[in-house]
Design an enzyme around this catalytic site. Structure first.
Site, PDB file in Angstrom:
ATOM      1  N   SER A  50      -7.520 -20.964   4.643  1.00  0.00           N
ATOM      2  CA  SER A  50      -8.621 -20.355   3.998  1.00  0.00           C
ATOM      3  C   SER A  50      -9.271 -21.406   2.777  1.00  0.00           C
ATOM      4  O   SER A  50     -10.281 -21.310   2.318  1.00  0.00           O
ATOM      5  CB  SER A  50      -8.513 -19.288   3.261  1.00  0.00           C
ATOM      6  OG  SER A  50      -7.484 -19.190   2.159  1.00  0.00           O
ATOM      7  N   LYS A  81      -9.726 -11.783  -3.851  1.00  0.00           N
ATOM      8  CA  LYS A  81     -10.126 -13.123  -4.120  1.00  0.00           C
ATOM      9  C   LYS A  81     -11.434 -12.944  -5.008  1.00  0.00           C
ATOM     10  O   LYS A  81     -11.498 -13.657  -6.038  1.00  0.00           O
ATOM     11  CB  LYS A  81     -10.365 -13.960  -3.086  1.00  0.00           C
ATOM     12  CG  LYS A  81      -9.280 -14.251  -2.094  1.00  0.00           C
ATOM     13  CD  LYS A  81      -9.509 -15.065  -0.821  1.00  0.00           C
ATOM     14  CE  LYS A  81      -8.520 -15.362   0.055  1.00  0.00           C
ATOM     15  NZ  LYS A  81      -8.920 -16.210   1.108  1.00  0.00           N
ATOM     16  N   PRO A 101      -0.863  -5.453  -4.227  1.00  0.00           N
ATOM     17  CA  PRO A 101      -0.156  -6.272  -5.156  1.00  0.00           C
ATOM     18  C   PRO A 101       0.868  -5.305  -5.919  1.00  0.00           C
ATOM     19  O   PRO A 101       0.561  -4.035  -6.084  1.00  0.00           O
ATOM     20  CB  PRO A 101      -1.188  -6.987  -6.100  1.00  0.00           C
ATOM     21  CG  PRO A 101      -2.248  -6.116  -5.783  1.00  0.00           C
ATOM     22  CD  PRO A 101      -2.275  -5.586  -4.518  1.00  0.00           C
ATOM     23  N   LYS A 109       1.107   2.201  -6.693  1.00  0.00           N
ATOM     24  CA  LYS A 109       1.682   2.567  -5.332  1.00  0.00           C
ATOM     25  C   LYS A 109       2.630   3.778  -5.482  1.00  0.00           C
ATOM     26  O   LYS A 109       2.479   4.839  -4.910  1.00  0.00           O
ATOM     27  CB  LYS A 109       2.165   1.708  -4.626  1.00  0.00           C
ATOM     28  CG  LYS A 109       1.188   0.596  -4.145  1.00  0.00           C
ATOM     29  CD  LYS A 109       1.685  -0.515  -3.292  1.00  0.00           C
ATOM     30  CE  LYS A 109       2.778  -1.352  -3.949  1.00  0.00           C
ATOM     31  NZ  LYS A 109       2.255  -2.212  -4.812  1.00  0.00           N
ATOM     32  N   THR A 110       3.737   3.457  -6.210  1.00  0.00           N
ATOM     33  CA  THR A 110       4.754   4.275  -6.643  1.00  0.00           C
ATOM     34  C   THR A 110       4.395   5.873  -7.205  1.00  0.00           C
ATOM     35  O   THR A 110       4.834   6.649  -6.910  1.00  0.00           O
ATOM     36  CB  THR A 110       5.994   3.653  -7.191  1.00  0.00           C
ATOM     37  OG1 THR A 110       6.285   2.458  -6.481  1.00  0.00           O
ATOM     38  CG2 THR A 110       7.441   4.530  -7.365  1.00  0.00           C
ATOM     39  N   VAL A 130      -0.264  -1.621  -9.331  1.00  0.00           N
ATOM     40  CA  VAL A 130      -1.464  -1.138  -8.895  1.00  0.00           C
ATOM     41  C   VAL A 130      -1.362   0.441  -8.921  1.00  0.00           C
ATOM     42  O   VAL A 130      -2.143   1.230  -8.470  1.00  0.00           O
ATOM     43  CB  VAL A 130      -2.366  -1.648  -7.732  1.00  0.00           C
ATOM     44  CG1 VAL A 130      -2.614  -3.215  -8.069  1.00  0.00           C
ATOM     45  CG2 VAL A 130      -1.501  -1.499  -6.339  1.00  0.00           C
TER      46      VAL A 130
END
Length: 815
Positions: A688, A731, A367, A372-373, A370
């Site tokens: 789900s 979740k 998401p 990543k970059t 968090v």
């Protein structure tokens, strides 16, 4: 006066051997040598020589490639000729000298083996009664045309004009010229078959006129080319004079280095591979011969500048010290142990294998917010490489990746070549940011163009359209980032090693804020420790009441807002330290954005807490149901087709097991059931929520409330089985953010619990289930204790030993 052909008086036998000839048509009175190589043709010649008259029929074949022409492939009209001389050659062929005598037509093929023997008839030329003036004028015109043709460079026999002066017969004049013009076989045959001498001469006149036009165009082309060459030589001579004058005037002890010599030295110093160096020197040689003001010259100069500025052999000295790399990664990022371990593994292998190892191609999926970059920058710092970021969001043109061809105005290399030039080394870390946002249109599909780049077996010879020479990308470490893996085309996804990043828990966010975010925002807003303090409980209050996200972007934004409020006070002259406690947070940031009212405060009938996965992390999903007079089922909340089908599957199971569940079957005929998912502006889909929908309906129809502390996720089948789902970690974090203590999960998802950190498992109780009966036992309050006035029967599944739930210190799931 009647004009006759002299050959018409020659007599010959009715049958003669046939010699098919190619590439030539023989006319009467022609004397020429022929080379005979085919066995059948040699036998035909030998047969003719055995006769006293030594006559043979010469007829052209229609297909010059045919080695053994069939009778249908040989022209019917030919020329009877006499073999004047014959000589055998060392290679088995024979050379004959023949003279054409008269035209003859093939009537029938008497013999085909071992050579052609044909029956023929003599062809008489048409008799003409010429107008002296008309024929004489035509013959003079033809002679003049031929003289012009020879004057323009057509190579013919030098004696032909003298011979033509002595010929007064129009037919013989036409035949003589036709035999010297090197006509195509079809054209020459057409003249042979024209029996009217004047008409034949007219045809020759037309052919000479066409040949004259062709020769005039050729002469014009040669003249233009000569003028262009003369102009180029003149320009070259003048440039050389200018260069010599400049050298004389500028000889002051500091000679300027020639531009081309400088470019050549740069090319040789780059130590590029052989093909690239050869192409660069070739283009440099072209540039030297061009006029400096031409458009092509500027294109070539720009191309050579790109080549000499690329890092062909330059590379960063890599750091293979694992201890140092671990310190750098830990210093920049909290947790993310899986990614850090993968980078350390790469460095370990690199230190053992050396430079022969190809760069890894990783894809960080998770998401937003968090890290990543920012991970890419840390990896570059830990490995000692340069870092280049390429944003791929919204890129639709394939030329953005591969570059434009040099024929276009303003052409440039693609983004990868530009990134390498910017890095200055051939082994940087290139971050392909937002690779899942690539588009495509009529200009091409950039994701397909990236297949070669991200394949370690192919990218060692990547060919950019602008450079048009191979470039080695195998030393580059590619790191892609994505929010939704499903948006990446399967072939491209297959080339990358995907590492998933999940969201952070509240404790992790507090730790990250203390270690990184608070210090960063204080520095950016000019605030020091002497101006403000931000304790953990205040950060926790910001997380709970002002952010609800998987990442950290909004948290950093809110901390920045707190720092700006303090900075304003300092700028206004206040002194002392501002204690930012939870009350001060409300004062600075305003009323809570997210309050406890968003969470369920008590157990409700027909309202169940579900769990959903989104690109931004996990979310909770309340499902509400009510009934009214009517029939059927209504679904609202902008549901997708898959979620609608899940609702119908849940309804199908409940109706088929109504008696066991204690539900009066009349309710389905007399009442309409309305199911709604709040936040109707947001599209929702996926299977789900199946058990959540089923639990909501059962709660509504039985009047049994659903526990507010229980959330669930799982797909349901018509037989009541619970199937596995994805995104369990995200979740679970969403449930923990909302204060939920128990999560019902499919039994087959037990294996995924090992990916959830231990501190999460200690705070949550996971209950794996196989059937919907087990879901109802956990989710509905006092489900087993209520008798429903004897309406509900106990199913076989419910009579089995009820599973005891526990949550010990090791975070074990319900057994």
């Amino acid at each position: 006066m009647v004009t006759n052909y002299e050959g018409d008086s020659i007599e010959f036998k009715e049958t003669l051997p046939l010699l098919p000839i190619r590439d030539i048509v023989v006319y009467p009175f022609m004397i020429l040598p022929l080379f005979v190589g085919r066995d059948t043709s040699i036998k035909a010649v030998e047969e003719a020589l055995n006769k006293t008259d030594r006559l043979i029929l010469l007829s052209s074949q229609k297909d010059i490639q045919a080695e053994a022409p069939a009778p249908s492939e040989i022209y019917e009209l030919g020329t009877v000729a006499m073999i004047m001389r014959m000589r055998k050659l060392p290679d088995g062929r024979i050379k004959i000298l023949i003279q054409g005598l008269s035209k003859a037509r093939i009537v029938d093929f008497i013999q085909t083996e071992p050579f052609y023997q044909v029956k023929l008839e003599k062809v008489q030329n048409e008799e003409i009664a010429p107008s002296e003036l008309a024929v004489e004028a035509l013959m003079r015109t033809v002679r003049e045309q031929l003289e012009k043709v020879i004057s323009l460079g057509k190579i013919l026999s030098p004696d032909i004009l003298m011979v033509l002066e002595d010929i007064q017969d129009p037919g013989r004049l036409a035949d003589l010229i036709a035999s010297n013009l090197n006509l195509k076989v079809s054209e020459a045959q057409a003249i042979l078959e024209t029996l009217n001498p004047v008409e034949r001469l007219n045809r020759i006149n037309d052919l000479l006129a066409r040949e004259l036009e062709i020769l005039q165009v050729q002469q014009q082309i040669r003249s233009n080319a000569k003028e262009e060459i003369s102009k180029t030589q003149k320009e070259y001579f003048l440039r050389e004079q200018i260069r010599a004058i400049k050298n004389e005037l500028g000889d002051d002890g500091e000679p300027k280095q020639d531009e081309f010599t400088e470019i050549k030295e740069k090319i040789l110093a780059k130590k590029m591979h052989e093909e690239a160096e050869k192409e660069a020197l070739k283009q440099l040689a072209r540039l030297e011969r061009m006029h400096p003001d031409s458009s092509e010259s500027s294109i070539l100069r720009s191309y050579l500048e790109w080549i000499v500025e690329l890092p062909w052999s330059e590379h960063s000295e890599e750091i293979t010290d694992l201890k140092y790399a671990k310190e750098v990664l830990d210093e920049d990022h909290f947790d993310l142990d899986k990614i850090k371990e993968r980078i350390l593994e790469y460095l370990a292998v690199r230190s053992l294998k050396g430079s022969k190892m190809k760069g890894p191609i990783l894809c960080f999926s998770g998401p937003p917010g968090v890290g990543k970059t920012s991970l890419g920058k840390s990896i570059a710092r830990a490995t000692g490489r340069e870092f280049i970021r390429i944003s791929l969001g919204g890129v639709k043109d394939e030329a953005e990746m591969r570059g434009h061809r040099r024929t276009y105005v303003g052409a440039m290399p693609g983004r990868f070549i530009q990134a390498l030039k910017q890095a200055g080394t051939n082994n940087p870390v290139i971050m392909l940011d937002e690779i899942d946002k690539l588009g495509s249109d009529y200009k091409g599909d950039p994701s397909s163009a990236m297949l070669e780049v991200l394949d370690p077996e192919q990218n060692s010879s990547f060919r950019d359209h602008y450079l048009n020479i191979p470039y080695d990308l195998s030393n580059v470490m590619f790191i892609a980032t994505a929010n939704v893996l499903e948006n990446i085309p399967a072939p491209l996804r297959d080339r990358m090693e995907v590492i998933s990043l999940s969201g952070y828990s509240q404790e992790e966010k507090i730790a990250i804020a203390k270690k990184y975010l608070i210090k960063k925002q204080m520095d950016e807003n000019g605030v020091t420790d002497q101006n403000m303090t931000l304790p953990d409980e205040s950060v926790a209050s910001v997380i709970r009441h002002y952010t609800r996200e998987a990442g950290l972007r909004n948290l950093e934004r809110q901390i920045g807002a707190l720092c700006r409020k303090v900075a304003k006070r300092v700028a206004e002259g206040e002194t002392g330290v501002t204690q930012v406690n939870p009350k001060t947070v409300v004062e600075f940031l305003g009323p809570h954005t997210y309050t406890k009212e968003d969470e369920k405060s008590h157990d409700e009938i027909g309202v169940t807490t579900g769990l959903a996965w989104t690109a931004a992390g996990g979310e909770i999903l309340y499902i509400e149901a009510t009934k009214m007079k009517g029939s059927g089922i209504t679904l609202t909340g902008q549901l997708g087709d898959v979620m609608k089908e899940s609702a119908h599957a849940a309804m199908g199971y409940i109706r088929s097991h109504a008696h066991e569940l204690g539900i009066d079957e009349k309710v389905f005929d007399e009442h309409e059931i309305h199911i709604h998912l709040p936040q109707g502006a947001i599209p929702k889909d996926g299977p789900s929520a199946g058990i959540t929908l089923a639990t909501t309906i059962v709660s509504l129809l039985t009047g049994c409330p659903v526990s507010k502390d229980v959330a669930m996720t799982g797909e349901i089948t018509l037989t009541g089985k619970v199937l596995p789902i994805g995104g369990l970690k995200e979740k679970s974090l969403a449930a923990m953010r909302m204060g939920i203590s128990t999560i019902i999960i499919p039994w087959k998802n037990k294996k995924d619990l090992v990916e959830i950190p231990e501190e999460y498992r200690k705070k949550l109780k996971f209950v794996p289930v196989k059937t919907i009966d087990e879901v109802l036992e956990v989710a509905l309050v006092d489900w087993m204790a209520q008798s429903f006035d004897g309406k509900r029967t106990t199913s076989k599944k419910s009579t089995t030993k009820k599973k005891a739930s526990r949550n010990d210190d090791n975070g074990q799931v319900a057994a």
